[in-house]
Design a protein around this motif. Structure first.
Motif, short mmCIF file in Angstrom:
data_model
loop_
_atom_site.label_atom_id
_atom_site.label_comp_id
_atom_site.label_asym_id
_atom_site.label_seq_id
_atom_site.Cartn_x
_atom_site.Cartn_y
_atom_site.Cartn_z
N LYS A 134 1.19 10.32 -4.14
CA LYS A 134 1.34 9.09 -4.91
C LYS A 134 2.69 8.44 -4.64
CE LYS A 134 0.72 7.54 -9.69
NZ LYS A 134 0.42 8.00 -11.05
N GLU A 135 3.75 9.25 -4.64
CA GLU A 135 5.09 8.72 -4.36
C GLU A 135 5.19 8.25 -2.91
OE1 GLU A 135 9.25 7.80 -5.00
OE2 GLU A 135 7.37 7.74 -6.13
N ALA A 136 4.62 8.98 -1.99
CA ALA A 136 4.64 8.58 -0.58
C ALA A 136 3.91 7.25 -0.39
CB ALA A 136 4.01 9.66 0.29
N ASN A 137 2.81 7.07 -1.08
CA ASN A 137 2.07 5.79 -1.00
C ASN A 137 2.91 4.65 -1.55
OD1 ASN A 137 -0.33 6.63 0.22
ND2 ASN A 137 -1.18 7.29 -1.73
N ARG A 138 3.61 4.90 -2.64
CA ARG A 138 4.48 3.87 -3.22
C ARG A 138 5.57 3.48 -2.22
NH1 ARG A 138 9.20 3.02 -5.68
NH2 ARG A 138 9.95 5.15 -5.42
N LEU A 139 6.18 4.47 -1.61
CA LEU A 139 7.25 4.21 -0.64
C LEU A 139 6.70 3.57 0.64
CD1 LEU A 139 9.25 7.51 -1.17
CD2 LEU A 139 9.97 5.20 -1.83
N ALA A 140 5.50 3.96 1.05
CA ALA A 140 4.88 3.36 2.23
C ALA A 140 4.68 1.87 2.02
CB ALA A 140 3.56 4.05 2.55
N GLY A 141 4.32 1.47 0.81
CA GLY A 141 4.17 0.06 0.50
C GLY A 141 5.48 -0.68 0.67
N LYS A 142 6.58 -0.04 0.29
CA LYS A 142 7.91 -0.67 0.43
C LYS A 142 8.31 -0.76 1.90
CE LYS A 142 9.77 0.24 -4.08
NZ LYS A 142 10.93 -0.43 -4.60
N VAL A 143 7.92 0.24 2.70
CA VAL A 143 8.20 0.19 4.14
C VAL A 143 7.38 -0.94 4.77
CG1 VAL A 143 7.94 1.42 6.34
CG2 VAL A 143 8.84 2.62 4.33
N LYS A 144 6.13 -1.02 4.40
CA LYS A 144 5.25 -2.05 4.95
C LYS A 144 5.74 -3.45 4.59
CE LYS A 144 0.43 -3.33 5.45
NZ LYS A 144 -0.94 -3.01 5.15
N ALA A 145 6.30 -3.60 3.39
CA ALA A 145 6.82 -4.89 2.93
C ALA A 145 8.26 -5.13 3.42
CB ALA A 145 6.78 -4.95 1.40
N SER A 146 8.75 -4.25 4.28
CA SER A 146 10.11 -4.34 4.83
C SER A 146 11.20 -4.27 3.76
CB SER A 146 10.27 -5.61 5.67
OG SER A 146 9.37 -5.60 6.74
N GLU A 147 10.89 -3.62 2.65
CA GLU A 147 11.89 -3.42 1.60
C GLU A 147 12.73 -2.17 1.85
OE1 GLU A 147 10.06 -3.46 -2.29
OE2 GLU A 147 8.76 -5.13 -1.71
N LEU A 148 12.17 -1.24 2.61
CA LEU A 148 12.85 0.01 2.95
C LEU A 148 12.60 0.32 4.42
CD1 LEU A 148 11.85 2.52 0.09
CD2 LEU A 148 14.10 1.50 0.45
N SER A 149 13.57 0.97 5.05
CA SER A 149 13.34 1.51 6.39
C SER A 149 12.56 2.82 6.24
CB SER A 149 14.68 1.79 7.08
OG SER A 149 15.35 2.87 6.44
N ARG A 150 12.03 3.31 7.33
CA ARG A 150 11.33 4.60 7.28
C ARG A 150 12.28 5.70 6.84
NH1 ARG A 150 9.51 2.02 11.86
NH2 ARG A 150 7.26 1.65 11.94
N VAL A 151 13.52 5.64 7.33
CA VAL A 151 14.51 6.68 6.98
C VAL A 151 14.83 6.63 5.50
CG1 VAL A 151 16.85 7.51 7.39
CG2 VAL A 151 15.45 6.73 9.32
N ALA A 152 15.03 5.43 4.97
CA ALA A 152 15.33 5.30 3.54
C ALA A 152 14.16 5.81 2.71
CB ALA A 152 15.65 3.85 3.18
N ALA A 153 12.94 5.50 3.13
CA ALA A 153 11.76 5.99 2.41
C ALA A 153 11.69 7.52 2.49
CB ALA A 153 10.49 5.36 2.98
N ALA A 154 11.99 8.06 3.66
CA ALA A 154 11.98 9.52 3.81
C ALA A 154 13.01 10.16 2.89
CB ALA A 154 12.25 9.91 5.26
N ASP A 155 14.19 9.56 2.83
CA ASP A 155 15.24 10.11 1.96
C ASP A 155 14.84 10.06 0.49
OD1 ASP A 155 16.91 10.77 4.07
OD2 ASP A 155 18.03 8.89 3.99
#
Length: 157
Positions: free
Chosen positions: A55-76
């Motif tokens: 669930k958290e990964a999906n939330r962060l994936a949405g932010k990556v897709k929307a260019s709100e976070l980099s992949r690294v920031a989402a991973a962190d």
């Protein structure tokens, strides 16, 4: 059971996979003057820890897709959530390191999505081979089981 499209699975897996050989103690890169918000970790009785990570990964994936976070920031951020949810263990730490390393390489344009996924799958298959002989085994390889689920592989014991 939640069904996740393959393309979304890759968005989820890539930041984690890109964590490779970077140290887990590395501080996340600053995103802006805003302080990151982390949802409280409050496990419900019906929701497993693997599902909570998903669930958290999906939330962060949405932010990556929307260019709100980099992949690294989402991973962190996913790592911070993982550590609060289940804590550290050798297997999960190793797989997160690879996940983050691959995210770094993807963000830098040095790896394609396919190459990154292949490398993460190779790492997971390596742990599937090592797990039966590992002594002592960590009690909760939840992060690794989360990744195994995304890749359609069997969970560790």
């Amino acid at each position: 059971m939640i069904s996740i499209p393959k393309s979304l699975q890759l968005l989820i897996v890539m930041p984690v996979l890109l964590g490779g050989c970077s140290l887990l103690q590395q501080a996340p890169a600053p995103q802006s003057g805003m302080r990151p918000t982390h949802p409280p970790v409050t496990p419900s009785v019906s929701e497993s820890k693997v599902e909570q990570l998903l669930k958290e990964a999906n939330r962060l994936a949405g932010k990556v897709k929307a260019s709100e976070l980099s992949r690294v920031a989402a991973a962190d951020q996913l790592n911070t959530y993982r550590l609060r949810l289940i804590g550290a263990n050798l297997v999960d730490d190793n797989n997160f390191a690879m996940y983050r390393y691959l995210a770094v390489e993807r963000d830098a344009g040095r790896l394609s999505q396919e190459e990154s996924q292949a490398r993460m799958e190779m790492r997971l298959r390596e742990w599937l081979r090592r797990w039966p002989k590992m002594q002592p085994k960590p009690p909760q390889p939840v992060f690794t089981n989360f990744l195994l689920k995304l890749y359609g592989l069997p969970a560790l014991g």
